[in-house]
Design an enzyme around this catalytic site. Structure first.
Site, PDB file in Angstrom:
ATOM      1  CG  HIS A 117      -1.728   1.369   1.344  1.00  0.00           C
ATOM      2  ND1 HIS A 117      -1.809   1.978   2.509  1.00  0.00           N
ATOM      3  CD2 HIS A 117      -2.678   1.697   0.494  1.00  0.00           C
ATOM      4  CE1 HIS A 117      -2.638   2.898   2.308  1.00  0.00           C
ATOM      5  NE2 HIS A 117      -3.272   2.735   1.103  1.00  0.00           N
ATOM      6  CD  GLU A 119      -2.806   2.232  -3.244  1.00  0.00           C
ATOM      7  OE1 GLU A 119      -3.942   2.798  -2.891  1.00  0.00           O
ATOM      8  OE2 GLU A 119      -1.943   2.447  -2.442  1.00  0.00           O
ATOM      9  CG  ASP A 174      -1.653   6.845  -3.324  1.00  0.00           C
ATOM     10  OD1 ASP A 174      -2.664   6.333  -3.045  1.00  0.00           O
ATOM     11  OD2 ASP A 174      -0.921   6.581  -2.299  1.00  0.00           O
ATOM     12  CG  HIS A 222      -2.097   8.825   0.377  1.00  0.00           C
ATOM     13  ND1 HIS A 222      -2.756   9.437   1.208  1.00  0.00           N
ATOM     14  CD2 HIS A 222      -2.899   7.865   0.151  1.00  0.00           C
ATOM     15  CE1 HIS A 222      -3.935   9.140   1.595  1.00  0.00           C
ATOM     16  NE2 HIS A 222      -3.964   7.792   0.873  1.00  0.00           N
TER      17      HIS A 222
END
Length: 274
Positions: free
Chosen positions: A5, A25, A27, A41
């Protein structure tokens, strides 16, 4: 799939893969012209995480390409799936199409190397707002117009806002995505808050039904052992986490060793296992 993440700085690609992730993942934020600008993020983000790591998108995509190109000195064989968490909040429904088109062009240039032996990972375009479905249409059309429709074989779709599943299905149809056409369905919330699994179970039932729209279901963002076991028991295909090594440990437990294994490049993320 163990999905690392908030991997927004280049060094974190290796960091998360070293911990056991086979997916990351990242952003993506956009400027006022709908151009993808940073892998970033910002606040608020997950508990026990630093929210401010970033790169310029082009630099991140170039590094990601190297990490997923066999033969490159930076190649990481285990990394087979990348989720782009697209922070489309500053886009309107009218600029979403433009944003998708420009992002596809960026990926084509910096990740897929113009369609010539670029990165090999599968890509998921994850959008928080179902009203921004035109981002997907713009993305798909841009690759077709560039003469690289074949790259859509590597692209899947997710709406991450925890909306009603039928509303998501309708948004996908509006974007030109058919039922079970590379559809991942996420469910989750920041790791600071506990969330039940009722919607996950609904998504799993949809995935397993003959008339559903979902290929795969993933849950975010967890790292407590009990939460990981509960998610696996609910039948998810992927878990997004800040601590990939926790998921690795659970998968090695006797109860899960026989039922699950880590996905590799030969496992098609668009196929639903029966």
């Amino acid at each position: 799939w163990i999905m690392g993440h908030m991997v927004n700085e280049i060094y974190q690609i290796d960091e998360f893969v070293d911990l056991g992730a086979n997916s990351i993942e990242t952003d993506i934020t956009f400027d006022e012209n709908a151009v993808a600008e940073y892998s970033y993020h910002g606040v608020p983000c997950d508990c026990r995480r630093w929210c401010h790591k970033w790169e310029y998108v082009n630099d991140f995509l170039n590094a990601l390409r190297r990490a997923t190109t066999p033969g490159d000195s930076k190649y990481r064989r285990e990394l087979v799936l990348v989720v782009f968490d697209l922070k489309t909040g500053d886009l309107s429904s009218s600029t979403a199409n433009k944003g998708g088109k420009l992002f596809a062009q960026k990926l084509l240039q910096h990740y897929w190397n113009g369609g010539n032996n670029g990165g090999r990972a599968y890509i998921i375009i994850s959008i928080p707002d179902i009203d921004h479905y035109a981002f997907i249409s713009g993305f798909r059309n841009a690759l077709k117009e560039a003469g690289h429709e074949e790259l859509l074989e590597k692209v899947g779709y997710d709406f991450s806002g925890n909306d009603d599943l039928n509303s998501i299905r309708n948004a996908l149809h509006k974007a030109g995505v058919k039922d079970k056409e590379h559809v991942w369905q996420s469910d989750g919330i920041t790791n600071c808050i506990l969330r039940g699994l009722s919607r996950v179970r609904e998504a799993v039932r949809n995935r397993d039904s003959s008339n559903g729209y979902i290929n795969k279901v993933y849950y975010w963002t967890i790292e407590k052992y009990v939460s990981v076991r509960d998610a696996l028991d609910a039948g998810v295909d992927g878990i997004m986490t800040n601590e990939p090594d926790v998921i690795v440990n659970v998968l090695n437990e006797k109860a899960y060793k026989q039922r699950f294994r880590l996905a590799n490049y030969d496992d098609n993320p668009w196929e639903t296992y029966q």
